[in-house]
Design a protein around this motif. Structure first.
Motif, PDB file in Angstrom:
ATOM      1  N   HIS A 117      48.612  40.634  30.201  1.00 23.63           N
ATOM      2  CA  HIS A 117      47.350  41.108  29.620  1.00 23.63           C
ATOM      3  C   HIS A 117      46.136  40.415  30.234  1.00 23.63           C
ATOM      4  CE1 HIS A 117      44.372  42.318  26.617  1.00 23.63           C
ATOM      5  NE2 HIS A 117      45.204  43.338  26.419  1.00 23.63           N
ATOM      6  N   ARG A 118      45.071  41.173  30.317  1.00 23.09           N
ATOM      7  CA  ARG A 118      43.801  40.684  30.872  1.00 23.09           C
ATOM      8  C   ARG A 118      43.374  39.361  30.245  1.00 23.09           C
ATOM      9  NH1 ARG A 118      40.405  39.478  33.617  1.00 23.09           N
ATOM     10  NH2 ARG A 118      38.470  40.469  34.277  1.00 23.09           N
ATOM     11  N   THR A 119      43.652  39.200  28.974  1.00 23.95           N
ATOM     12  CA  THR A 119      43.180  38.013  28.255  1.00 23.95           C
ATOM     13  C   THR A 119      44.114  36.808  28.426  1.00 23.95           C
ATOM     14  OG1 THR A 119      44.359  38.813  26.314  1.00 23.95           O
ATOM     15  CG2 THR A 119      42.016  39.373  26.462  1.00 23.95           C
ATOM     16  N   ALA A 120      45.245  37.007  29.117  1.00 23.35           N
ATOM     17  CA  ALA A 120      46.199  35.900  29.260  1.00 23.35           C
ATOM     18  C   ALA A 120      45.692  34.839  30.227  1.00 23.35           C
ATOM     19  CB  ALA A 120      47.555  36.422  29.730  1.00 23.35           C
ATOM     20  N   ARG A 121      44.755  35.229  31.087  1.00 24.76           N
ATOM     21  CA  ARG A 121      44.217  34.277  32.068  1.00 24.76           C
ATOM     22  C   ARG A 121      42.715  34.436  32.142  1.00 24.76           C
ATOM     23  NH1 ARG A 121      47.959  33.427  37.110  1.00 24.76           N
ATOM     24  NH2 ARG A 121      46.017  32.499  37.811  1.00 24.76           N
ATOM     25  N   ALA A 143      40.934  46.806  33.730  1.00 24.34           N
ATOM     26  CA  ALA A 143      40.453  46.446  32.398  1.00 24.34           C
ATOM     27  C   ALA A 143      41.563  45.908  31.504  1.00 24.34           C
ATOM     28  CB  ALA A 143      39.818  47.679  31.742  1.00 24.34           C
ATOM     29  N   THR A 144      42.825  46.182  31.878  1.00 28.44           N
ATOM     30  CA  THR A 144      43.939  45.850  30.978  1.00 28.44           C
ATOM     31  C   THR A 144      44.740  44.633  31.410  1.00 28.44           C
ATOM     32  OG1 THR A 144      44.318  48.209  31.330  1.00 28.44           O
ATOM     33  CG2 THR A 144      45.630  47.159  29.629  1.00 28.44           C
ATOM     34  N   THR A 145      44.807  44.411  32.735  1.00 26.66           N
ATOM     35  CA  THR A 145      45.655  43.312  33.221  1.00 26.66           C
ATOM     36  C   THR A 145      44.900  42.480  34.263  1.00 26.66           C
ATOM     37  OG1 THR A 145      47.734  42.758  34.351  1.00 26.66           O
ATOM     38  CG2 THR A 145      46.741  44.868  34.934  1.00 26.66           C
ATOM     39  N   HIS A 146      45.333  41.228  34.398  1.00 31.54           N
ATOM     40  CA  HIS A 146      44.748  40.353  35.433  1.00 31.54           C
ATOM     41  C   HIS A 146      45.490  40.504  36.760  1.00 31.54           C
ATOM     42  CE1 HIS A 146      48.258  37.736  34.872  1.00 31.54           C
ATOM     43  NE2 HIS A 146      48.097  37.978  33.579  1.00 31.54           N
ATOM     44  N   LEU A 147      46.561  41.323  36.785  1.00 33.87           N
ATOM     45  CA  LEU A 147      47.373  41.440  38.002  1.00 33.87           C
ATOM     46  C   LEU A 147      46.690  42.334  39.034  1.00 33.87           C
ATOM     47  CD1 LEU A 147      50.871  41.970  36.342  1.00 33.87           C
ATOM     48  CD2 LEU A 147      49.966  39.840  37.352  1.00 33.87           C
ATOM     49  N   PRO A 148      46.846  42.030  40.332  1.00 37.63           N
ATOM     50  CA  PRO A 148      46.289  42.898  41.375  1.00 37.63           C
ATOM     51  C   PRO A 148      47.020  44.248  41.423  1.00 37.63           C
ATOM     52  CG  PRO A 148      47.057  40.790  42.300  1.00 37.63           C
ATOM     53  CD  PRO A 148      47.513  40.839  40.878  1.00 37.63           C
ATOM     54  N   VAL A 149      46.308  45.243  41.923  1.00 40.23           N
ATOM     55  CA  VAL A 149      46.855  46.605  41.996  1.00 40.23           C
ATOM     56  C   VAL A 149      46.601  47.158  43.389  1.00 40.23           C
ATOM     57  CG1 VAL A 149      46.761  48.939  41.036  1.00 40.23           C
ATOM     58  CG2 VAL A 149      46.252  46.973  39.565  1.00 40.23           C
ATOM     59  N   ILE A 150      47.646  47.659  44.029  1.00 43.16           N
ATOM     60  CA  ILE A 150      47.462  48.349  45.302  1.00 43.16           C
ATOM     61  C   ILE A 150      47.943  49.792  45.158  1.00 43.16           C
ATOM     62  CG2 ILE A 150      47.690  46.187  46.588  1.00 43.16           C
ATOM     63  CD1 ILE A 150      50.373  47.326  47.718  1.00 43.16           C
TER      64      ILE A 150
END
Ligand code: PEP
Ligand code: MN
Length: 282
Positions: free
Chosen positions: A10-14, A198-205
Motif C-alpha cells: 500500500h501507498r501508505t506503507a512507505r 495512487a494506490t501503491t509505492h511499487l514501480p509500474v512498467i
C-alpha cells in the motif's frame, strides 16, 4: 471503491516510493526510465548477441529474453532453458545490460537467480503462490506481470506474497488483459498506471508488446505509457521477427526499436523523466 491491496504494497506503507535498482545502474521508479528490450525467447547466440548490441546502443538498459517459456501448447518451442540463460547473461554482460528473464517453476528459482538480475513472473503464474514465495526468498528483484484476467486488487495481493518474504524489490508490469475483441491480442490497460501510482509505492512498467500483440502499435502505446507515468517499458525486439520462435507478430525490428527509443526522449522529458544513457560495450 477503496483498494483491498495488502498492507505492504500500500501507498501508505512507505514514506517514499520504492525505487528498484539493478547492478548495472538500471532503476525502476527513479528519474530515469527502465528500458527493457529483447526477444520473446532466446533462440541462439547470434540472435541474442545482435539484439543486445542494438538495444544497448539505442538506449535500453535491461536485456529481456525467455529461456523458460510458458507456451499455450506443449508442442510449441519451450525455450533453451539453462543454455538460453547462459547465452542471455553473456550477451548482456558484453553490452553493460542487466538481465530480466522468466522463471516458471519453483524448482528453477535458484538456478535462474544465479544468472538473472531480475526474475520475471509471467501473467500465467501471477497467482502461483508457491512460486511467488520462492522468488520472494531469492533475494532478486521481481518483475510481476499482471495475470490475463487479474483485477488490480488480485495483482497487488500477488505482490504481497513476494513482499511478505522480505523482498522489497517488486516491479509491477501491465501487459494487457483478455477482452472480447480479437482485434488486439490483449487490451492494454494504461489507466492502471496512474491508478497504481495512487494506490501503491511499487514501480509500474508497461509491456506494449504482449499488451497489443501487434508490432505496429507498440511505438504509440510505449509513448502513451510513458506519458501516463510508467516507470519503464518491456518491449520485444527480434533481428527477424518473421522467423521468431515465439511472438514474432508483436516483435519490433531493430529499426523500429531505434525509432521508438528516438521518439521516447521527448515524451519522457515532457513528464519529468529521462531515458537511461546508452550502454557502451564493455
Ligand atoms: C513474455 O514476456 O514473453 C511472456 C510470456 O509474457 P506474459 O507472461 O505477459 O504473457
Ligand atoms: Mn513473448
Amino acid at each position: 471503491m477503496p483498494s483491498r491491496n495488502g498492507p505492504l504494497a500500500h501507498r501508505t506503507a512507505r514514506a517514499e516510493r520504492t525505487v528498484v535498482r539493478l547492478r548495472n545502474g538500471a532503476s525502476f521508479g527513479g528519474d530515469a526510465l527502465a528500458l527493457c528490450a529483447g526477444p520473446c525467447s532466446v533462440e541462439s547466440e547470434s540472435q541474442i548477441e545482435q539484439t543486445a548490441a542494438v538495444v544497448a546502443a539505442a538506449g535500453a538498459n535491461v536485456l529481456r529474453g525467455g529461456a523458460f517459456k510458458p507456451r499455450t501448447s506443449p508442442y510449441s518451442f519451450q525455450g533453451l532453458r539453462y543454455e538460453g540463460l547462459r547465452l542471455l547473461r553473456a550477451a548482456a554482460d558484453r553490452h553493460g545490460l542487466a538481465v530480466v528473464t522468466e522463471v516458471l517453476d519453483p524448482r528453477d528459482v535458484e538456478g535462474v537467480a544465479a544468472q538473472a538480475d531480475m526474475l520475471q513472473i509471467g501473467a500465467r503464474n501471477m497467482q502461483n503462490f508457491p512460486l511467488l514465495r520462492e522468488v520472494g526468498l531469492s533475494g532478486r528483484p521481481v518483475l510481476l506481470k499482471r495475470g490475463l484476467a487479474a483485477t488490480v486488487d488480485e495483482w497487488l495481493m500477488a505482490a504481497e506474497y513476494v513482499l511478505l518474504e522480505g523482498n522489497e524489490n517488486v516491479v509491477l508490469c501491465e501487459r494487457g488483459i483478455r477482452s472480447y475483441d480479437p482485434a488486439t491480442r490483449n487490451l492494454l490497460d494504461l489507466s492502471v498506471v496512474p491508478l497504481l501510482a495512487a494506490t501503491t509505492h511499487l514501480p509500474v512498467i508497461v509491456d506494449p508488446s504482449h499488451g497489443t500483440g501487434l508490432a505496429s502499435l507498440v511505438e504509440s502505446m510505449s509513448l502513451a505509457a510513458v506519458a501516463a507515468g510508467a516507470d519503464g517499458l518491456l518491449v520485444e525486439v527480434h533481428p527477424e521477427p518473421a522467423d521468431a520462435a515465439s511472438d514474432g507478430p508483436q516483435s519490433l525490428t531493430f529499426e523500429q526499436f531505434r525509432s521508438l527509443a528516438g521518439r521516447l526522449a521527448d515524451v519522457a522529458a515532457a513528464v519529468g523523466r529521462r531515458l537511461p544513457a546508452p550502454r557502451l560495450a564493455v
